[in-house]
Scaffold this motif. Structure first.
Motif, PDB file in Angstrom:
ATOM      1  N   HIS A 201       2.974   8.285   5.302  1.00 13.08           N
ATOM      2  CA  HIS A 201       1.591   8.676   5.595  1.00 13.08           C
ATOM      3  C   HIS A 201       0.850   7.681   6.509  1.00 13.08           C
ATOM      4  N   ASP A 202       1.236   6.409   6.485  1.00  7.27           N
ATOM      5  CA  ASP A 202       0.533   5.431   7.327  1.00  7.27           C
ATOM      6  C   ASP A 202       1.410   4.888   8.451  1.00  7.27           C
TER       7      ASP A 202
ATOM      8  N   ASP B 229      -4.181   7.650  -1.920  1.00  3.05           N
ATOM      9  CA  ASP B 229      -4.428   6.706  -0.823  1.00  3.05           C
ATOM     10  C   ASP B 229      -5.806   6.044  -0.963  1.00  3.05           C
TER      11      ASP B 229
ATOM     12  N   HIS C  84       0.848  -1.205   0.000  1.00  5.60           N
ATOM     13  CA  HIS C  84       0.000   0.000   0.000  1.00  5.60           C
ATOM     14  C   HIS C  84       0.881   1.252   0.000  1.00  5.60           C
TER      15      HIS C  84
HETATM   16 FE   LIG Z   1      -2.939   4.938   3.490  1.00  9.64          FE
END
Ligand SMILES: [Fe+2]
Length: 314
Positions: free
Chosen positions: A93-94, A179, A61
């Protein structure tokens, strides 16, 4: 293999969420430069964004969101330095999701209380960046802001601060759009993936006013087309095909690979450039995974298993 290298980098970075001080900003941006430079001459790299990782979805991802964000940046003509910053923030970002990992592998939809915990990941990820040693404080503040704003939406219905369009950093808006596209086109433990054209359609509908910045949405569609790589479609002659490569300048006439006949029975695969055969063939409609499963479950299972990136192939 460049996707494999990015994926290995994303894997290492996600694991390093437990010790953020070990992360080297320059090493990450150098790695991301490789993919953004490659995209300029070889958009086939976008096809790899259809892969998933079986052991932890966050690895692929993250790599995929980087590639898709870079594709948008290229279309928008973003300066090189902004693209580097964008890429690093897409990588990070995650990061906060690593703290709620058990919820991201749940087999059912999240309860409200669990969703509230997941929603904290933006700020948690942003806070982890504080301990990174080799970035100057001005740049670090911008990175933290972008990472924190990835889930904010133009219509002020995002989180954590319900910011509205003009208050959300453009780079956070790019990553946020990439995303959502990535997440919806990939399976999770509690739901199946959507066929890419279904996601593009949902993006275009945006019924109650724009959720995403229209300029960014346009760049995403310009990059991926209406039938992005890995889309499953039925042709005007009835055959079932998979999109291999969008054609710049034509949103609806990609290069496809014919996989099944009109009765969903396997055929000798063949490439067909719909741009070269505009009279004979066109895309009639997208074919959902549910329809494929209903008509030819064995083939659907094979196609689904081909989305898993082979472990160790990095
Ligand atoms: Fe994400």
């Amino acid at each position: 293999m460049i996707y494999g290298r990015l994926l290995a980098g994303a894997r290492e970075f996600i694991i390093q969420a437990a010790q953020p001080a070990a992360v080297e900003y320059g090493k990450i941006t150098d790695l991301c430069d490789l993919t953004s430079e490659t995209l300029k001459t070889n958009p086939v790299l976008l096809n790899y964004a259809a892969f998933s990782t079986a052991d932890n979805y966050l690895y692929a991802h993250t790599a995929n969101v980087i590639i898709l964000s870079q594709g948008i940046a290229l279309d928008l003509g973003l300066p090189r330095e902004d693209t580097r910053l964008l890429s690093f923030c897409a990588m990070a970002h995650d990061w906060g999701m690593t703290e709620v990992q058990e919820l991201s592998s749940k087999k059912e939809y999240l309860t409200d209380a669990e969703f509230t915990r997941v929603a904290l990941h933006s700020e948690a990820g942003s806070a982890k960046l504080d301990t990174m040693p080799d970035i100057d404080s001005g740049l670090k503040e911008r990175i933290k802001k972008i990472v924190c704003q990835v889930h904010e939406r133009v219509d002020a219905k995002g989180y954590p601060f319900r910011l509205s369009g003009k208050d959300i950093d453009l780079l956070a808006q790019i990553i946020g759009t990439a995303d959502v596209y990535e997440a919806m086109t990939h399976p999770r433990t509690w739901r199946e993936a959507l066929n890419p054209p279904e996601v593009i359609k949902l993006f275009l509908e945006q019924k109650s006013g724009p959720v995403f910045n229209l300029k960014i949405l346009k760049a995403l569609i310009h990059t991926l087309s209406i039938y992005p790589p890995a889309s499953l479609v039925a042709l005007s002659g009835g055959e079932i095909a998979r999109v291999l490569k969008p054609r710049k300048g034509s949103l609806t006439r990609p290069l496809v690979e014919i996989l099944l006949d009109a009765g969903f029975a396997p055929v000798q695969t063949a490439l067909l450039d719909l741009y070269e055969h505009p009279v004979r063939d066109a895309i009639a409609r997208p074919v959902s995974l549910a329809e494929l499963k209903g008509k030819n479950p064995e083939f659907a299972a094979g196609l689904e298993s081909s989305r898993w990136w082979p472990e160790g192939d990095e």
